[in-house]
Design a protein around this motif. Structure first.
Motif, mmCIF file in Angstrom:
data_model
loop_
_atom_site.group_PDB
_atom_site.id
_atom_site.type_symbol
_atom_site.label_atom_id
_atom_site.label_comp_id
_atom_site.label_asym_id
_atom_site.label_seq_id
_atom_site.Cartn_x
_atom_site.Cartn_y
_atom_site.Cartn_z
ATOM 1 N N PHE A 1 -0.608 -7.069 6.296
ATOM 2 C CA PHE A 1 -1.618 -6.205 5.674
ATOM 3 C C PHE A 1 -2.059 -5.097 6.631
ATOM 4 O O PHE A 1 -2.254 -3.953 6.214
ATOM 5 C CB PHE A 1 -2.824 -7.039 5.233
ATOM 6 C CG PHE A 1 -2.605 -7.719 3.912
ATOM 7 C CD1 PHE A 1 -2.430 -6.976 2.748
ATOM 8 C CD2 PHE A 1 -2.553 -9.088 3.821
ATOM 9 C CE1 PHE A 1 -2.203 -7.596 1.530
ATOM 10 C CE2 PHE A 1 -2.325 -9.719 2.612
ATOM 11 C CZ PHE A 1 -2.150 -8.968 1.468
ATOM 12 N N LEU A 2 -2.193 -5.450 7.892
ATOM 13 C CA LEU A 2 -2.601 -4.433 8.865
ATOM 14 C C LEU A 2 -1.532 -3.347 8.991
ATOM 15 O O LEU A 2 -1.831 -2.152 9.034
ATOM 16 C CB LEU A 2 -2.843 -5.077 10.232
ATOM 17 C CG LEU A 2 -4.129 -5.882 10.349
ATOM 18 C CD1 LEU A 2 -4.207 -6.573 11.693
ATOM 19 C CD2 LEU A 2 -5.348 -4.988 10.153
ATOM 20 N N LYS A 3 -0.280 -3.814 9.031
ATOM 21 C CA LYS A 3 0.831 -2.870 9.152
ATOM 22 C C LYS A 3 0.910 -1.968 7.916
ATOM 23 O O LYS A 3 1.138 -0.762 8.029
ATOM 24 C CB LYS A 3 2.140 -3.650 9.327
ATOM 25 C CG LYS A 3 3.226 -2.837 9.976
ATOM 26 C CD LYS A 3 4.355 -3.709 10.449
ATOM 27 C CE LYS A 3 5.373 -2.848 11.162
ATOM 28 N NZ LYS A 3 6.446 -3.602 11.759
ATOM 29 N N ALA A 4 0.713 -2.592 6.749
ATOM 30 C CA ALA A 4 0.754 -1.814 5.502
ATOM 31 C C ALA A 4 -0.379 -0.801 5.472
ATOM 32 O O ALA A 4 -0.185 0.361 5.085
ATOM 33 C CB ALA A 4 0.654 -2.759 4.308
ATOM 34 N N TYR A 5 -1.554 -1.245 5.879
ATOM 35 C CA TYR A 5 -2.723 -0.358 5.846
ATOM 36 C C TYR A 5 -2.533 0.810 6.823
ATOM 37 O O TYR A 5 -2.780 1.972 6.475
ATOM 38 C CB TYR A 5 -3.981 -1.157 6.194
ATOM 39 C CG TYR A 5 -5.243 -0.338 6.127
ATOM 40 C CD1 TYR A 5 -5.809 -0.003 4.902
ATOM 41 C CD2 TYR A 5 -5.875 0.097 7.284
ATOM 42 C CE1 TYR A 5 -6.964 0.749 4.826
ATOM 43 C CE2 TYR A 5 -7.033 0.847 7.222
ATOM 44 C CZ TYR A 5 -7.577 1.169 5.985
ATOM 45 O OH TYR A 5 -8.717 1.922 5.924
ATOM 46 N N LEU B 1 5.105 -4.658 0.261
ATOM 47 C CA LEU B 1 4.493 -5.635 1.178
ATOM 48 C C LEU B 1 5.495 -6.728 1.546
ATOM 49 O O LEU B 1 5.565 -7.157 2.696
ATOM 50 C CB LEU B 1 3.259 -6.264 0.525
ATOM 51 C CG LEU B 1 2.025 -5.368 0.386
ATOM 52 C CD1 LEU B 1 0.969 -6.046 -0.483
ATOM 53 C CD2 LEU B 1 1.445 -5.012 1.737
ATOM 54 N N THR B 2 6.280 -7.164 0.549
ATOM 55 C CA THR B 2 7.280 -8.205 0.816
ATOM 56 C C THR B 2 8.323 -7.713 1.817
ATOM 57 O O THR B 2 8.752 -8.462 2.697
ATOM 58 C CB THR B 2 7.968 -8.650 -0.501
ATOM 59 O OG1 THR B 2 6.958 -8.997 -1.444
ATOM 60 C CG2 THR B 2 8.872 -9.836 -0.290
ATOM 61 N N SER B 3 8.709 -6.446 1.680
ATOM 62 C CA SER B 3 9.678 -5.876 2.624
ATOM 63 C C SER B 3 9.111 -5.868 4.047
ATOM 64 O O SER B 3 9.825 -6.190 5.005
ATOM 65 C CB SER B 3 10.015 -4.436 2.237
ATOM 66 O OG SER B 3 10.445 -4.387 0.917
ATOM 67 N N ILE B 4 7.851 -5.508 4.166
ATOM 68 C CA ILE B 4 7.213 -5.520 5.493
ATOM 69 C C ILE B 4 7.190 -6.945 6.033
ATOM 70 O O ILE B 4 7.492 -7.188 7.210
ATOM 71 C CB ILE B 4 5.776 -4.948 5.411
ATOM 72 C CG1 ILE B 4 5.812 -3.467 5.019
ATOM 73 C CG2 ILE B 4 5.048 -5.110 6.744
ATOM 74 C CD1 ILE B 4 4.452 -2.867 4.724
#
Lengths: 178, 193
Positions: free
Chosen positions: B58-62, B78-81
């Motif tokens: 979540f942090l990376k996505a944000y 998100l799944t890819s991350i």
């Protein structure tokens, strides 16, 4: 071969259907064959069960997740901005401390030189004092050690003597000490 | 021409919508955390590490939300991350995987009781629980790649092309892994699938 006359789907084709990759002809048969449809439903059931149960598990685990974790996530997300503010605050503070010092430096160079001269003396005194203290401590430790070892020797000698007096010499003494 | 323009407009609107969705990390976590946590947990078999990876995800996505182009769903993104983070962790060998994690196996036995009661009679609930456990056990026998694509397809309901893009694998390789995974799960689950 039409859907009606085609043989029922093989395991491989059921897998294809599950993957969403069924060939057109087999898909045509599936659409019109109740047996194959039933087979596909049966094949899908454990996967759907796993999906539903694990989602229930995950939702429950998320619901019971400590609030602090989410707060930490939010905290971390805004952390870089906060760090930037922190750095700026430190810089301002450093400037506030450095500015009067710089003015002081400009106004009183002589005073500073005397302070500079006094500093090594105080430091050396402190060093000497601590060296003396260390010597003193070492000497005291040495004395204690000597005293303890002499006591130990005398008590061992006494013990041996007492055991020797009681009976059969070294063998018993060794046993007692063990 | 008109159609192409409309498609572009829709794409831009979609990207704007998902972009604003990504701006609210609180809502993002609330909406996607259960699914993402499930995917990561059953990919690595370690609940605590899964929570940590989910949080990182979540942090990376944000932090990288500006890079989201809106050409797939937020869940797929998100799944890819998460797949990349799991792969990084595997490379670093920071945590134990399925075989070693059996001692602290994830217990989903109680989870069936939280299924919506309208859908499940007590008998059905027991059956659902039993089948779910069979599939969970069968995941142990899969390779990492097989498990990843299996979960992506059957848990996250991702399209084969999406899985290929997320895992950087050719489509045919994805299909091969999926077929092998399905065969293995079927064998492990007592030929009931």
């Amino acid at each position: 071969m039409t859907g009606a006359t085609m043989n029922h789907l093989t395991d491989e084709q059921i897998d294809d259907a599950l993957l969403g990759d069924l060939a057109a002809e087999a898909a045509g048969h599936l659409a019109s064959c109740a047996v194959c449809q039933q087979q596909l439903i049966a094949a899908r059931m454990p996967l759907e069960s796993f999906k539903a149960v694990t989602l229930a598990w995950s939702e429950r685990r998320s619901a019971t997740m400590p609030a602090s974790l989410q707060e930490r996530m939010l905290h971390n997300a805004s952390g870089s901005r906060r760090r930037a503010w922190g750095t700026a605050a430190v810089a301002v503070l450093a400037l506030m401390v450095a500015l009067p010092f710089g003015m002081h430096h400009a106004n009183g160079v002589r005073e500073q030189s005397s302070t500079q001269a006094a500093a090594p003396i105080a430091q050396s005194l402190q060093t000497e004092a601590s060296a003396e203290q260390i010597d003193s401590d070492n000497q005291m430790l040495h004395e204690i050690e000597t005293e303890l070892s002499s006591n130990r020797t005398s008590s061992e000698a006494m013990e041996l003597q007492e055991i020797g007096d009681q009976g059969d010499g070294h063998g018993s003494a060794r046993m007692v000490r063990d | 021409m008109q159609l192409a323009l409309e498609a572009t407009m829709q794409s831009v609107q979609g990207a704007e919508r998902t972009g604003s969705e990504l701006d609210d990390i609180d809502a993002l976590v609330r909406t996607y955390r259960p699914r993402l946590l499930r995917f990561v947990t059953f990919s690595i078999g370690d609940q605590d590490m899964a929570e940590s990876i989910t949080q990182d995800c979540f942090l990376k996505a944000y932090n990288g939300r500006a890079n989201f182009r809106g050409d797939c769903s937020v869940n797929t993104w998100l799944t890819s991350i998460a797949v990349n983070l799991i792969r990084d962790q595997q490379r670093l060998q920071k945590f134990r995987f399925w075989r070693q994690a059996r001692a602290t196996a994830i217990d989903i036995t109680d989870a069936a009781s939280f299924l919506p009661s309208a859908e499940c009679s007590p008998e059905n609930r027991m059956l659902v629980q039993e089948k779910a456990q069979q599939v969970q056990t069968s995941l142990l026998a899969l390779s990492e790649k097989q498990r990843t694509v299996f979960l992506m397809r059957f848990i996250e309901e991702m399209e084969l092309s999406e899985i290929a893009a997320a895992t950087n694998m050719p489509l045919n390789t994805v299909k091969t892994h999926l077929h092998r995974a399905l065969k293995s799960v079927r064998a492990q689950a007592g030929k009931t699938i």
